[in-house]
Motif scaffolding. Sequence first.
Motif, PDB file in Angstrom:
ATOM      1  N   VAL A  28       1.575   9.555 -10.996  1.00 49.71           N
ATOM      2  CA  VAL A  28       0.520   9.268 -11.968  1.00 49.71           C
ATOM      3  C   VAL A  28       1.118   8.432 -13.103  1.00 49.71           C
ATOM      4  O   VAL A  28       2.230   8.710 -13.576  1.00 49.71           O
ATOM      5  CB  VAL A  28      -0.075  10.580 -12.514  1.00 49.71           C
ATOM      6  CG1 VAL A  28      -1.037  10.302 -13.662  1.00 49.71           C
ATOM      7  CG2 VAL A  28      -0.786  11.336 -11.390  1.00 49.71           C
ATOM      8  N   GLU A  29       0.408   7.385 -13.506  1.00 45.04           N
ATOM      9  CA  GLU A  29       0.865   6.425 -14.531  1.00 45.04           C
ATOM     10  C   GLU A  29       2.058   5.598 -14.055  1.00 45.04           C
ATOM     11  O   GLU A  29       2.778   4.999 -14.857  1.00 45.04           O
ATOM     12  CB  GLU A  29       1.218   7.120 -15.858  1.00 45.04           C
ATOM     13  CG  GLU A  29       0.079   7.888 -16.495  1.00 45.04           C
ATOM     14  CD  GLU A  29      -0.961   7.014 -17.178  1.00 45.04           C
ATOM     15  OE1 GLU A  29      -0.802   5.776 -17.171  1.00 45.04           O
ATOM     16  OE2 GLU A  29      -1.933   7.573 -17.709  1.00 45.04           O
ATOM     17  N   GLY A  30       2.265   5.532 -12.719  1.00 47.76           N
ATOM     18  CA  GLY A  30       3.382   4.769 -12.185  1.00 47.76           C
ATOM     19  C   GLY A  30       3.175   3.273 -12.300  1.00 47.76           C
ATOM     20  O   GLY A  30       2.062   2.773 -12.457  1.00 47.76           O
ATOM     21  N   ARG A  31       4.286   2.541 -12.184  1.00 49.74           N
ATOM     22  CA  ARG A  31       4.265   1.080 -12.292  1.00 49.74           C
ATOM     23  C   ARG A  31       4.956   0.468 -11.083  1.00 49.74           C
ATOM     24  O   ARG A  31       6.027   0.914 -10.680  1.00 49.74           O
ATOM     25  CB  ARG A  31       5.003   0.613 -13.563  1.00 49.74           C
ATOM     26  CG  ARG A  31       4.314   0.953 -14.871  1.00 49.74           C
ATOM     27  CD  ARG A  31       4.701   2.317 -15.423  1.00 49.74           C
ATOM     28  NE  ARG A  31       6.098   2.389 -15.828  1.00 49.74           N
ATOM     29  CZ  ARG A  31       6.754   3.525 -16.055  1.00 49.74           C
ATOM     30  NH1 ARG A  31       6.151   4.698 -15.895  1.00 49.74           N
ATOM     31  NH2 ARG A  31       8.023   3.511 -16.436  1.00 49.74           N
ATOM     32  N   GLN A  66       0.823  -1.207   0.000  1.00 50.16           N
ATOM     33  CA  GLN A  66       0.000   0.000   0.000  1.00 50.16           C
ATOM     34  C   GLN A  66       0.860   1.260   0.000  1.00 50.16           C
ATOM     35  O   GLN A  66       0.546   2.236  -0.691  1.00 50.16           O
ATOM     36  CB  GLN A  66      -0.928   0.009   1.215  1.00 50.16           C
ATOM     37  CG  GLN A  66      -1.999   1.100   1.159  1.00 50.16           C
ATOM     38  CD  GLN A  66      -3.078   0.792   0.126  1.00 50.16           C
ATOM     39  OE1 GLN A  66      -3.641  -0.292   0.096  1.00 50.16           O
ATOM     40  NE2 GLN A  66      -3.352   1.757  -0.748  1.00 50.16           N
ATOM     41  N   ARG A  67       1.966   1.232   0.715  1.00 52.18           N
ATOM     42  CA  ARG A  67       2.863   2.387   0.749  1.00 52.18           C
ATOM     43  C   ARG A  67       3.512   2.619  -0.607  1.00 52.18           C
ATOM     44  O   ARG A  67       3.768   3.766  -0.999  1.00 52.18           O
ATOM     45  CB  ARG A  67       3.917   2.192   1.842  1.00 52.18           C
ATOM     46  CG  ARG A  67       3.301   2.103   3.236  1.00 52.18           C
ATOM     47  CD  ARG A  67       4.280   1.563   4.258  1.00 52.18           C
ATOM     48  NE  ARG A  67       5.350   2.513   4.529  1.00 52.18           N
ATOM     49  CZ  ARG A  67       6.499   2.182   5.107  1.00 52.18           C
ATOM     50  NH1 ARG A  67       6.737   0.913   5.444  1.00 52.18           N
ATOM     51  NH2 ARG A  67       7.415   3.097   5.328  1.00 52.18           N
ATOM     52  N   LEU A 122      -7.864   0.195  -3.271  1.00 53.23           N
ATOM     53  CA  LEU A 122      -7.701   0.308  -4.726  1.00 53.23           C
ATOM     54  C   LEU A 122      -7.779   1.748  -5.223  1.00 53.23           C
ATOM     55  O   LEU A 122      -7.443   2.015  -6.389  1.00 53.23           O
ATOM     56  CB  LEU A 122      -8.773  -0.527  -5.434  1.00 53.23           C
ATOM     57  CG  LEU A 122      -8.753  -2.030  -5.132  1.00 53.23           C
ATOM     58  CD1 LEU A 122      -9.945  -2.708  -5.799  1.00 53.23           C
ATOM     59  CD2 LEU A 122      -7.452  -2.659  -5.605  1.00 53.23           C
ATOM     60  N   GLU A 123      -8.185   2.671  -4.367  1.00 53.05           N
ATOM     61  CA  GLU A 123      -8.410   4.042  -4.826  1.00 53.05           C
ATOM     62  C   GLU A 123      -7.185   4.673  -5.491  1.00 53.05           C
ATOM     63  O   GLU A 123      -7.313   5.273  -6.561  1.00 53.05           O
ATOM     64  CB  GLU A 123      -8.890   4.895  -3.635  1.00 53.05           C
ATOM     65  CG  GLU A 123      -9.303   6.323  -3.998  1.00 53.05           C
ATOM     66  CD  GLU A 123      -8.131   7.284  -3.999  1.00 53.05           C
ATOM     67  OE1 GLU A 123      -8.212   8.306  -4.703  1.00 53.05           O
ATOM     68  OE2 GLU A 123      -7.120   7.002  -3.313  1.00 53.05           O
ATOM     69  N   PRO A 124      -5.952   4.534  -4.913  1.00 54.52           N
ATOM     70  CA  PRO A 124      -4.800   5.137  -5.596  1.00 54.52           C
ATOM     71  C   PRO A 124      -4.536   4.546  -6.978  1.00 54.52           C
ATOM     72  O   PRO A 124      -4.062   5.248  -7.873  1.00 54.52           O
ATOM     73  CB  PRO A 124      -3.632   4.846  -4.644  1.00 54.52           C
ATOM     74  CG  PRO A 124      -4.250   4.551  -3.327  1.00 54.52           C
ATOM     75  CD  PRO A 124      -5.574   3.935  -3.620  1.00 54.52           C
ATOM     76  N   THR A 129      -0.136   0.804 -12.650  1.00 56.11           N
ATOM     77  CA  THR A 129      -0.004  -0.558 -13.152  1.00 56.11           C
ATOM     78  C   THR A 129       0.728  -1.400 -12.111  1.00 56.11           C
ATOM     79  O   THR A 129       1.811  -1.024 -11.669  1.00 56.11           O
ATOM     80  CB  THR A 129       0.784  -0.594 -14.474  1.00 56.11           C
ATOM     81  OG1 THR A 129       0.098   0.174 -15.452  1.00 56.11           O
ATOM     82  CG2 THR A 129       0.950  -2.023 -14.972  1.00 56.11           C
ATOM     83  N   LEU A 130       0.110  -2.524 -11.717  1.00 55.05           N
ATOM     84  CA  LEU A 130       0.749  -3.478 -10.816  1.00 55.05           C
ATOM     85  C   LEU A 130       1.059  -4.743 -11.608  1.00 55.05           C
ATOM     86  O   LEU A 130       0.169  -5.337 -12.226  1.00 55.05           O
ATOM     87  CB  LEU A 130      -0.169  -3.835  -9.643  1.00 55.05           C
ATOM     88  CG  LEU A 130      -0.194  -2.886  -8.439  1.00 55.05           C
ATOM     89  CD1 LEU A 130      -0.661  -1.503  -8.837  1.00 55.05           C
ATOM     90  CD2 LEU A 130      -1.062  -3.443  -7.334  1.00 55.05           C
ATOM     91  N   THR A 131       2.322  -5.131 -11.614  1.00 49.24           N
ATOM     92  CA  THR A 131       2.716  -6.319 -12.358  1.00 49.24           C
ATOM     93  C   THR A 131       3.828  -7.025 -11.585  1.00 49.24           C
ATOM     94  O   THR A 131       4.214  -6.622 -10.504  1.00 49.24           O
ATOM     95  CB  THR A 131       3.165  -5.950 -13.790  1.00 49.24           C
ATOM     96  OG1 THR A 131       3.455  -7.152 -14.520  1.00 49.24           O
ATOM     97  CG2 THR A 131       4.398  -5.061 -13.793  1.00 49.24           C
TER      98      THR A 131
END
Length: 332
Positions: free
Chosen positions: A237-240, A229-230, A256-258, A265-267
């Motif tokens: 913005v548009e971070g991965r 979460q941190r 999930l708000e952020p 994108t989480l991968t």
Amino acid sequence: MANLPPTMRAVEIVRPGGPEVLVATTRPTPQPGPGEVLVRVQAAGINRPDVLQRKGGYAPPPGASDLPGLEIAGTVAAVGADAGRWQPGDAVCALVSGGGYAEYCVAPAPQCLPIPAGLTMVEAGGVPETFFTVWTNVVERGRLQAGERLLVHGGSSGIGTTAIQMAKALGATVYVTAGSAEKCAACVGLGADLAIDHGREDFVARVQEATGGAGVDLILDMVGGDYTQRNLEALAVEGRLVQIAFLRGAKVELNLEPIMRKRLTLTGSTLRPRTVAQKGAIAAALEQRLWPMLAAGRLKPPIFRTFPLDQAAAAHALMESSTHIGKIVLEV
């Protein structure tokens, strides 16, 4: 292959457990099959997945050796059919799916790379696992571009020290977290623009301060758990966020708000189960893009300590102490 010894020294995992379950043994010398080479190992890198396998949490993929060891350097001792450009006597380093803690190890030919000029065998033995991992996760999955900001957790680890140097060479700004002032200083010495002592400082606050509240474009994380979460809070913005391990746990509860607000994108990925063709494609990219930088001295694996093959247990104990900075390598 008639000049090969029938048996070799190796280190095996006799049962799941602590470092003491790594025991020296004698095994039949393996033979290369089609598309494979047999490497006479001179150096084998130690990696966190080896520790996980030793504890019983990371089984080798089907068909792989049960011996630990995911990266090696040495000379080609024999080649199978269709082994491509490799010939006996060639000096190579290779990513393997197991078997590295031994005098001889079979490697798929596409996963072998020439040892860059200027690197010792020990240094080359500490290259493949971290370079393959960082390249595929930071550059391919993470899409890091010159001018972007990267945050690396565990900056003093083998992965971290590789990521710092690689990202800087590709034109990024690099922030890291590490566990002591000494480790932070080492990371800065390798090129990190900011090193955050995670025991004394809040990495989210430091990142926001350093970026004027914008956040970082990419995070390479091997911690998981409460860092997740941190990490979302620290991303721009548009971070991965690229997840490659979860030392603090794989299961998390997320707001999930952020992700929605910042279009994040989480991968993540694992390397060991991928196909030879996929790993061969990574090897080709590394040879084209990064091998010239290794040969020029712009990138260099920092070697913390070496151990003889039969002291693999001591090497694992050192890794689990987390007091090292850079790579731990077995000399065979």
